[in-house]
Write an enzyme that holds these catalytic residues in place. Structure first.
Site, PDB file in Angstrom:
ATOM      1  N   LYS A   1     -96.275 -18.781  29.053  1.00 28.79           N
ATOM      2  CA  LYS A   1     -96.762 -19.680  29.517  1.00 28.79           C
ATOM      3  C   LYS A   1     -98.357 -19.951  29.022  1.00 28.79           C
ATOM      4  O   LYS A   1     -99.090 -18.736  28.540  1.00 28.79           O
ATOM      5  CB  LYS A   1     -96.867 -19.825  31.023  1.00 28.79           C
ATOM      6  CG  LYS A   1     -97.540 -21.092  31.371  1.00 28.79           C
ATOM      7  CD  LYS A   1     -97.904 -20.934  33.066  1.00 28.79           C
ATOM      8  CE  LYS A   1     -98.525 -22.483  33.610  1.00 28.79           C
ATOM      9  NZ  LYS A   1     -98.062 -22.165  34.831  1.00 28.79           N
TER      10      LYS A   1
ATOM     11  N   SER B   1     -96.596 -27.073  36.570  1.00 29.31           N
ATOM     12  CA  SER B   1     -97.371 -25.969  35.429  1.00 29.31           C
ATOM     13  C   SER B   1     -96.381 -25.595  34.117  1.00 29.31           C
ATOM     14  O   SER B   1     -96.551 -25.550  33.299  1.00 29.31           O
ATOM     15  CB  SER B   1     -98.645 -26.166  35.653  1.00 29.31           C
ATOM     16  OG  SER B   1     -98.837 -25.202  36.125  1.00 29.31           O
TER      17      SER B   1
ATOM     18  N   SER C   1     -95.789 -23.245  40.585  1.00 29.33           N
ATOM     19  CA  SER C   1     -95.605 -23.545  39.093  1.00 29.33           C
ATOM     20  C   SER C   1     -94.597 -23.314  38.555  1.00 29.33           C
ATOM     21  O   SER C   1     -94.617 -23.140  37.370  1.00 29.33           O
ATOM     22  CB  SER C   1     -97.111 -23.624  38.606  1.00 29.33           C
ATOM     23  OG  SER C   1     -97.679 -24.548  38.966  1.00 29.33           O
TER      24      SER C   1
END
Length: 469
Positions: free
Chosen positions: A78, A153, A177
């Site tokens: 990420k 996210s 997330s």
């Protein structure tokens, strides 16, 4: 079967016995990223030279005779996890030129065991939004329906692993997330107990102690394989737990609670209710005792009451920059910072006290129940242009109505895993959440594997994304 469709476990086995080379995997992934990623916008930093260099490194590692349990396994990170020498931006214009000076510990550990970094995946700004879009890279799309969000996210990570762009994906989870995007794209998503996967190297998190490194994979076996590779004590991390797992996790005789609304009256779409309820019952085949039961939460339990912890953290970290250059921020994040700047010490203290009461309430519940099952999300993925679904179970939904089942388990520091359980009539995946006691991560993973074995995760296979014309 195509290389991109193989699980991490299968890939590593084939590389170790010489049936597939790391170079073969790299070239297959390059072709697939170039074919599918333009439609998804899942990887926002991808350079074929990186994965080719990784393949050469892994060939040398294998030739040296060093242990390589993840030999040749491609993974993504990420865009808030440091990858040495790469620009890592947290989806923010404030960090658009930041070059990571070293690898995050999770990245370092996967690479040291033979895994190959494929690229960085899109995330919302500072990982503080329930869908994946930002001013730098735009929106990530869901591989099951390109007009839908994968959530956030860690939406880029979820979209990538579901589509076959890497067998594993590293994300972060401070309120769901990893788990919610995993549910929205039909893969497994594990949030470990804080400290099981150390994270001493990287950006400062808005909510201290709550965000953890999470893992996404297409099979429960791959979750287990990667968790073992990542889980070890690191004295540099004050949260790191010198915990050694005991005997293999046994499911027979476990007391499992199924809580359809978590005892808080959350609206849940009927298709989700039906799928999660049916999947929860699969654990009875392994000797578990299932009963419907809810934790007795404090009277004020509500995500909004805990949001000051995130809002205040954002204001402390980025309030000055927001005041000076608001045009450099996602407006949704700017609104959160503004709210944080208006908070006072009492607001923060009330949130901390409520978190402590919630932790005690869950602990009492877990003395009577070994595992807790809930929906991961109360709805399936929604259209890209909205912060959340307009309605859930026929009722008007707030922008965070889709996120209600996950943050409470970050605030109470317990492991939780999203497991694919069905596909709704509209063709979108549904996830079930398994919650365990703190540090009993292996038991959560064992339950996820059992549900997969029983057929509850039958659709958790990589999808070939249609190229948009």
């Amino acid at each position: 079967m195509d290389i991109i469709d193989l699980s991490a476990t299968e890939l590593a086995a084939r590389v170790r016995d010489g049936r597939v080379s790391p170079g073969d995997i790299a070239e297959a992934l390059i072709d697939e990223v170039e074919r599918a990623n333009p439609a998804l916008n899942a990887l926002i930093r991808f350079d074929p030279a990186l994965i080719r260099g990784e393949a050469a490194r892994v060939r040398d590692l294998i030739a040296s005779g060093a242990p390589a349990p993840l030999a040749g396994v491609p993974f993504t990170a990420k865009d808030n996890l440091w990858v040495k020498g790469q620009v890592v931006s947290q989806g923010s214009r404030l960090f658009e030129d930041f070059v990571a000076p070293r690898d995050a510990v999770a990245v370092e550990r996967l690479r040291s065991q033979g895994a190959m970094i494929l690229g960085l995946t899109n995330c919302s700004e500072f990982a503080c939004k329930g869908l994946t879009t930002n001013l730098l890279f735009g929106a990530t799309r869901n591989p099951w329906d390109l007009e839908r969000t994968p959530g956030g996210s860690s939406g880029g990570a979820a979209s990538a692993v579901s589509a076959g762009l890497g067998a594993l994906a590293l994300g972060t989870d401070a309120g769901g997330s990893v788990r919610r995007p995993a549910a929205h794209v039909g893969v497994f998503g594990m949030k470990p107990s804080p400290g099981r996967i150390p994270h001493p190297v990287g950006f400062t998190e808005p909510v201290f102690g709550q965000s953890v490194i999470g893992i996404m994979a297409r099979t429960a076996a791959d979750l287990d394989l990667s968790f073992k590779a990542l889980c070890a004590y690191d004295a540099r991390d004050p949260m790191s737990a010198p915990h050694m797992p005991g005997e293999p996790a046994m499911l027979k005789g476990l007391r499992v609670a199924y809580s359809p609304r978590l005892g808080l009256g959350f609206p849940v779409d009927r298709d989700v209710q039906a799928a999660v309820s049916e999947t929860a019952r699969l654990l009875e085949r392994f000797g578990c005792h299932i009963e419907e039961a809810d934790p007795a939460w404090p009277a004020d339990t509500d995500e909004a009451a805990l949001m000051p912890l995130q809002l205040g953290g954002l204001a402390a970290l980025y309030g000055d920059a927001w005041r000076q250059s608001p045009d450099r921020f996602d407006p949704d994040i700017g609104r959160q910072i503004e709210q944080g700047l208006r908070l006072n010490a009492s607001d923060m203290a009330r949130a901390w006290f409520l978190r402590e009461e919630m932790l005690r309430a869950l602990t009492r519940f877990q003395t009577r129940h070994d595992l807790l099952l809930t929906p991961t999300t109360p709805c399936v993925a929604w259209p890209l242009d909205r912060l959340g679904p307009e309605t859930i179970e026929g009722k008007a939904a707030s922008p965070r109505g889709h996120a209600v089942f996950t943050p409470i388990f970050n605030h109470t520091f317990v492991p939780a895993c999203s497991v694919p359980c069905d596909v709704a009539p509209d063709g979108l995946p549904i996830g079930l959440q398994i919650v365990g006691r703190r540090y009993e991560d292996e038991l959560v993973l064992a339950a996820a594997s059992a549900i997969e074995t029983a057929g509850g995760a039958r659709h958790a296979k990589p999808r070939r994304v249609a190229v948009r014309r």
